[in-house]
Design an enzyme around this catalytic site. Structure first.
Site, PDB file in Angstrom:
ATOM      1  N   TYR A 123       0.851  -1.200   0.000  1.00  0.00           N
ATOM      2  CA  TYR A 123       0.000   0.000   0.000  1.00  0.00           C
ATOM      3  C   TYR A 123       0.881   1.242   0.000  1.00  0.00           C
ATOM      4  O   TYR A 123       1.713   1.435   0.882  1.00  0.00           O
ATOM      5  CB  TYR A 123      -0.895  -0.014   1.233  1.00  0.00           C
ATOM      6  CG  TYR A 123      -1.989   1.028   1.184  1.00  0.00           C
ATOM      7  CD1 TYR A 123      -3.201   0.742   0.583  1.00  0.00           C
ATOM      8  CD2 TYR A 123      -1.805   2.288   1.731  1.00  0.00           C
ATOM      9  CE1 TYR A 123      -4.207   1.683   0.525  1.00  0.00           C
ATOM     10  CE2 TYR A 123      -2.804   3.240   1.674  1.00  0.00           C
ATOM     11  CZ  TYR A 123      -4.000   2.938   1.079  1.00  0.00           C
ATOM     12  OH  TYR A 123      -4.995   3.877   1.017  1.00  0.00           O
TER      13      TYR A 123
ATOM     14  N   TYR B  97      -4.888   5.536  -7.594  1.00  0.00           N
ATOM     15  CA  TYR B  97      -5.237   5.433  -6.179  1.00  0.00           C
ATOM     16  C   TYR B  97      -6.626   4.837  -6.067  1.00  0.00           C
ATOM     17  O   TYR B  97      -7.626   5.540  -6.160  1.00  0.00           O
ATOM     18  CB  TYR B  97      -5.170   6.810  -5.516  1.00  0.00           C
ATOM     19  CG  TYR B  97      -5.451   6.793  -4.032  1.00  0.00           C
ATOM     20  CD1 TYR B  97      -4.490   6.319  -3.136  1.00  0.00           C
ATOM     21  CD2 TYR B  97      -6.653   7.237  -3.515  1.00  0.00           C
ATOM     22  CE1 TYR B  97      -4.733   6.297  -1.779  1.00  0.00           C
ATOM     23  CE2 TYR B  97      -6.897   7.222  -2.147  1.00  0.00           C
ATOM     24  CZ  TYR B  97      -5.931   6.746  -1.289  1.00  0.00           C
ATOM     25  OH  TYR B  97      -6.178   6.739   0.056  1.00  0.00           O
TER      26      TYR B  97
END
Lengths: 134, 400
Positions: B305, B353
């Site tokens: 992440y 994103y």
């Protein structure tokens, strides 16, 4: 250029954190501590996170600390904070694991570990603890 | 079940059998529901499963698209299970975990998990908190404790990560150049991925340093790319998955991890934890490796992440690829392109994103051999979800 709106004021009526703001109104910096085991509970919670006691009290600290970290904000996001400005995290002298936040206009020269002192500024009638280099 | 020492645990018995994405853009011109629907249909087509077979749905708590909405647009006749789980970026691996648990418990057979957002043209994540004048109080509103942050101009996740990065630099001597290596790896990977927002825009270390500062020490290319788009994933039992169109990718283990001291809330309050430079990812890693009977040295490729470069750097430490404090030198060592390839689609920093869900999709594509930046022989992929609050991660493996 649009007029800068006032900085947001903190909520001072939350049952768990109101004592912090009431003390600030008297120009005192406090941390929440447990009457039973003396642990510091930060951020404030409705019970002691160490022993489970609900007997909590606000303990006055000196208002001295050291710079833990800081950032200079260059990209404008919130309209009340014209860039550049600096956000500091200050670690308290008596309780180094407890940090409070501060706001400084501009981009002052700061180095981690420097001594910081609390001061109180008035935001729309609310007394706000803030920090500057000692 | 106690794993046999030295052998991979038998896994969850469930697999990801389909993945789907929309185009990634800065202005989709469509609703999040339209995006979620398209990604879901693509994932089902990828799996060779008819929409009517979907009987379970998992939604991220933050998604504007409800399970009810997808039931309508996908015309699902009988959904027996749904769950809403996980804050933003911490959600995706946990969401797959809910799907696994639903299948294992017999609550559902075909579970769809999705994330859809107009993250650039709609509500921008980077806008942060507190655009309103009144500040949300202490223990209310999800433990945000905004009064300790917003009056001081601390209003976004990026500013929070800047404070974390600055402290990492102070304690461990981490440098901007080391962060730059993480950004460069993601950007290089995006150059082979036509779907990536940064496709066709290679970056040098000079470019990284010359970009404008956003919140020191983080500059423009330390930040991820707010994006419009959606990702969807279809989970079934591995047994059922073996009948699907493409090879099932086994979910070896999923783990969540939270503990007292991590701090309440979702973002800014994390700055008040005692150990600011260790994320709950550390606890997730322990749980995950134990469940999978695998360790960091078994990971062939990782989708970490990466809302910011520093997020990756700290996770390299927390997931045990190097010791605490050595994330910077590790990132600069070249390992992220060789021994531990990361974010092979470009990640949040250079693909899109999608709040951690594109990392799940890429993990599957990588192990299928469909990645645009394939890692030869990769059989074990770590997929991590967000930080710094309590979070989740999983390990995917080829089915064998």
């Amino acid at each position: 250029m649009a007029q800068t709106p006032p900085r947001p004021t903190p909520c001072t009526t939350d049952p768990d954190t109101a004592g912090f703001w009431a003390a600030a109104q008297q120009e005192q910096l406090v941390v929440l501590t447990c009457r039973q085991c003396r642990s510091v509970v930060h951020l404030p919670r409705p019970r002691c996170t160490q022993c489970g006691s609900e007997e909590m009290e606000w303990t006055v600290v000196s208002g001295r600390g050291h710079l833990y970290s800081h950032t200079v904000v260059y990209h404008q996001i919130h309209p009340a904070f014209p860039v550049p400005y600096t956000v500091v995290l200050v670690s308290l002298e008596e309780y180094p694991e407890v940090r409070y936040t501060g706001y400084l206009p501009g981009a002052p020269d700061l180095v981690a570990g420097v001594a910081m002192n609390v001061f109180f500024e008035s935001l729309d009638g609310v007394s706000l603890p803030n920090w500057r280099s000692a | 079940m106690t794993p046999v020492p030295g052998e991979r645990a038998s896994g969850t018995g469930c697999s990801i059998v389909g993945v789907g994405t929309t185009e990634y853009s800065r202005a989709s011109g469509r609703t999040a529901l339209a995006l979620a629907t398209e990604a879901s249909l693509r994932a089902l087509d990828d799996a060779g499963i008819k929409a009517a077979e979907v009987d379970g749905i998992v939604r991220c708590t933050d998604d504007v698209v409800l399970h009810n909405d997808l039931i309508e647009t996908l015309a699902l006749p009988n959904v027996e299970f749904w769950a809403h789980g996980g804050l933003g970026g911490t959600a995706p691996s946990a969401m797959i975990g809910y799907a696994v648990n639903a299948i294992r418990s017999g609550s559902a057979k075909v579970v769809l998990a999705y994330r859809s957002l107009n993250g650039r043209s709609g509500r921008r994540v980077g806008a942060g908190y507190g655009s309103q004048q009144a500040v949300v109080a202490g223990g209310e509103e999800g433990g945000r404790y905004d009064e300790y942050f917003l009056p001081y101009g601390l209003t976004t996740a990026g500013q929070m990560y800047a404070l974390i990065a600055q402290r990492h630099m102070t304690e461990f001597g981490t440098t901007r150049e080391q962060l730059g290596h993480i950004a460069m790896t993601c950007r290089r990977n995006a150059q082979s991925n036509p779907a990536a927002q940064m496709y066709g825009r290679p970056m040098t270390m000079d470019d990284y340093f010359n970009a404008r500062m956003i919140s020191s020490p983080l500059g423009l290319f330390d930040y991820s790319l707010e994006t419009d788009g959606a990702c969807a994933v279809v989970v079934t039992s591995t047994e059922q998955g073996r009948d699907s169109k493409t090879a099932p990718i086994a979910i070896a283990a999923v783990a969540q991890g939270g503990s007292a001291g991590v701090q309440a809330g979702r973002t800014l309050s994390s700055l008040m934890r005692k150990d600011l430079l260790t994320f709950p990812s550390h606890l997730v890693a322990e749980n995950l490796y134990r469940r999978a009977n695998l360790g960091p040295s078994d990971i062939d490729v990782a989708q970490l992440y990466d809302c910011f470069t520093i997020t990756v750097l700290v996770q390299l430490e927390d997931y045990g690829f190097c010791v605490k404090g050595e994330g910077g030198p590790f990132a600069a060592s070249g390992a992220l392109d060789t021994t531990l390839p990361i974010n092979t689609s470009g990640g949040h920093l250079s693909e899109a994103y999608m709040h951690g869900m594109n990392h799940v999709v890429e993990g599957v594509r990588q192990l299928r051999g469909e990645s645009t930046r394939p890692v030869p022989g990769a059989e074990v992929c770590l997929v991590s979800s967000g930080a710094p609050p309590a979070t989740s991660a999983m390990i995917l493996t080829v089915d064998r």
